[in-house]
Design a protein around this motif. Sequence first.
Motif, PDB file in Angstrom:
ATOM      1  N   GLY A  51       0.753  -1.293  -0.056  1.00  0.00           N
ATOM      2  CA  GLY A  51      -0.048   0.012   0.077  1.00  0.00           C
ATOM      3  C   GLY A  51       0.826   1.212  -0.019  1.00  0.00           C
ATOM      4  O   GLY A  51       0.421   2.130  -0.630  1.00  0.00           O
ATOM      5  N   HIS A  55       0.692   3.852  -3.031  1.00  0.00           N
ATOM      6  CA  HIS A  55       0.332   5.338  -2.787  1.00  0.00           C
ATOM      7  C   HIS A  55       1.624   6.183  -3.510  1.00  0.00           C
ATOM      8  O   HIS A  55       1.137   7.173  -3.957  1.00  0.00           O
ATOM      9  CB  HIS A  55       0.326   5.419  -1.230  1.00  0.00           C
ATOM     10  CG  HIS A  55      -0.182   6.956  -0.839  1.00  0.00           C
ATOM     11  ND1 HIS A  55       0.437   8.060  -0.990  1.00  0.00           N
ATOM     12  CD2 HIS A  55      -1.631   7.255  -0.347  1.00  0.00           C
ATOM     13  CE1 HIS A  55      -0.271   8.998  -0.407  1.00  0.00           C
ATOM     14  NE2 HIS A  55      -1.350   8.551  -0.144  1.00  0.00           N
ATOM     15  N   ARG A  59       0.192   9.038  -5.940  1.00  0.00           N
ATOM     16  CA  ARG A  59       0.113  10.274  -5.431  1.00  0.00           C
ATOM     17  C   ARG A  59       1.762  11.248  -5.559  1.00  0.00           C
ATOM     18  O   ARG A  59       1.722  12.339  -5.404  1.00  0.00           O
ATOM     19  CB  ARG A  59      -0.256  10.440  -4.057  1.00  0.00           C
ATOM     20  CG  ARG A  59      -1.830   9.982  -3.791  1.00  0.00           C
ATOM     21  CD  ARG A  59      -2.475  11.086  -3.898  1.00  0.00           C
ATOM     22  NE  ARG A  59      -3.789  10.637  -3.224  1.00  0.00           N
ATOM     23  CZ  ARG A  59      -4.794  10.679  -4.014  1.00  0.00           C
ATOM     24  NH1 ARG A  59      -4.975  10.737  -5.390  1.00  0.00           N
ATOM     25  NH2 ARG A  59      -6.148  10.100  -3.560  1.00  0.00           N
ATOM     26  N   SER A  62       4.490   9.013  -0.152  1.00  0.00           N
ATOM     27  CA  SER A  62       4.112   8.045   0.488  1.00  0.00           C
ATOM     28  C   SER A  62       4.821   8.027   1.931  1.00  0.00           C
ATOM     29  O   SER A  62       5.437   9.049   2.341  1.00  0.00           O
ATOM     30  CB  SER A  62       4.169   6.834   0.011  1.00  0.00           C
ATOM     31  OG  SER A  62       3.494   5.625   0.463  1.00  0.00           O
ATOM     32  N   TRP A  81       0.425  10.643   3.829  1.00  0.00           N
ATOM     33  CA  TRP A  81      -0.765   9.958   3.073  1.00  0.00           C
ATOM     34  C   TRP A  81      -1.888  10.829   2.825  1.00  0.00           C
ATOM     35  O   TRP A  81      -2.098  12.023   3.425  1.00  0.00           O
ATOM     36  CB  TRP A  81      -1.122   8.924   4.190  1.00  0.00           C
ATOM     37  CG  TRP A  81      -2.273   7.876   3.934  1.00  0.00           C
ATOM     38  CD1 TRP A  81      -3.381   7.931   3.881  1.00  0.00           C
ATOM     39  CD2 TRP A  81      -1.536   6.728   3.288  1.00  0.00           C
ATOM     40  NE1 TRP A  81      -4.025   6.736   3.289  1.00  0.00           N
ATOM     41  CE2 TRP A  81      -3.129   5.805   3.195  1.00  0.00           C
ATOM     42  CE3 TRP A  81      -0.601   6.303   2.836  1.00  0.00           C
ATOM     43  CZ2 TRP A  81      -3.051   4.617   2.303  1.00  0.00           C
ATOM     44  CZ3 TRP A  81      -0.424   5.111   2.086  1.00  0.00           C
ATOM     45  CH2 TRP A  81      -1.481   4.304   1.991  1.00  0.00           C
ATOM     46  N   ASN A  82      -2.680  10.491   2.026  1.00  0.00           N
ATOM     47  CA  ASN A  82      -3.524  11.157   1.613  1.00  0.00           C
ATOM     48  C   ASN A  82      -4.592  10.407   0.551  1.00  0.00           C
ATOM     49  O   ASN A  82      -4.648  10.611  -0.668  1.00  0.00           O
ATOM     50  CB  ASN A  82      -3.373  12.336   0.589  1.00  0.00           C
ATOM     51  CG  ASN A  82      -4.385  13.569   0.398  1.00  0.00           C
ATOM     52  OD1 ASN A  82      -5.454  13.392   1.026  1.00  0.00           O
ATOM     53  ND2 ASN A  82      -4.271  14.577  -0.442  1.00  0.00           N
ATOM     54  N   SER A  83      -5.368   9.518   1.212  1.00  0.00           N
ATOM     55  CA  SER A  83      -6.410   8.855   0.364  1.00  0.00           C
ATOM     56  C   SER A  83      -7.757   9.595   0.148  1.00  0.00           C
ATOM     57  O   SER A  83      -7.783  10.652   0.637  1.00  0.00           O
ATOM     58  CB  SER A  83      -6.710   7.475   1.304  1.00  0.00           C
ATOM     59  OG  SER A  83      -7.388   7.901   2.290  1.00  0.00           O
ATOM     60  N   TRP A  86      -9.742  10.589   3.208  1.00  0.00           N
ATOM     61  CA  TRP A  86      -9.163  11.689   4.238  1.00  0.00           C
ATOM     62  C   TRP A  86      -9.260  12.836   3.919  1.00  0.00           C
ATOM     63  O   TRP A  86      -9.081  13.343   2.675  1.00  0.00           O
ATOM     64  CB  TRP A  86      -7.700  11.090   4.509  1.00  0.00           C
ATOM     65  CG  TRP A  86      -7.543   9.953   5.152  1.00  0.00           C
ATOM     66  CD1 TRP A  86      -8.198   8.768   5.032  1.00  0.00           C
ATOM     67  CD2 TRP A  86      -6.552   9.441   6.051  1.00  0.00           C
ATOM     68  NE1 TRP A  86      -7.993   7.883   5.726  1.00  0.00           N
ATOM     69  CE2 TRP A  86      -6.593   7.967   6.498  1.00  0.00           C
ATOM     70  CE3 TRP A  86      -5.107  10.109   6.458  1.00  0.00           C
ATOM     71  CZ2 TRP A  86      -5.973   7.399   7.178  1.00  0.00           C
ATOM     72  CZ3 TRP A  86      -4.380   9.145   7.555  1.00  0.00           C
ATOM     73  CH2 TRP A  86      -4.986   7.931   7.683  1.00  0.00           C
TER      74      TRP A  86
END
Length: 167
Positions: A51, A55, A59, A62, A81-83, A86
């Motif tokens: 993951g 990520h 993006r 990560s 992190w920036n899912s 969020w």
Amino acid sequence: MNTLHTERLVLRSWDEANDLKPLIEFFSDAEASHFIGGPRDAEAVWRTIAGYIGHFHLRGYSYWAVADRVNNKLIGATGIWNSPQWGEMELGYYIFPAHQGKGFATEAAKRCQQYVFEDLGKQTLVSYINAENEVSKKVAKKLGGTFDGIYELAEFGPHEVYRYGST
């Protein structure tokens, strides 16, 4: 992933051969992993690394593996992190118990802040912290974070928001 350096640390790409076993050990400790989702089995830890790598590809940033600069051994993780679920870009960090209390989380996270503000050109960044996680809040404050309310974090519930600015 690009590699970042601090005085004592290397923030580097994940290496399955060398990082999986110590990460499994960390996530098998319920107390150590409590504030980052709790214990995980070996498969879930492998998926965590996958993951982080995924990520980065989605993006451009990560979580990095945090390693001792002298021997390149994994001592924790830090990153951004920036899912989609969020609220905004988050700075996170965790250090294995044997390496805590030495300023590594602050040192690694400070380098991440620099990367976000200088290399990515962002103006703001947050950390979502469980209200009971006094150690993480202490690190956030050392990094210049200020309390900015409560946010309902997907899968993790309400978390305190600590905001960092680039100025």
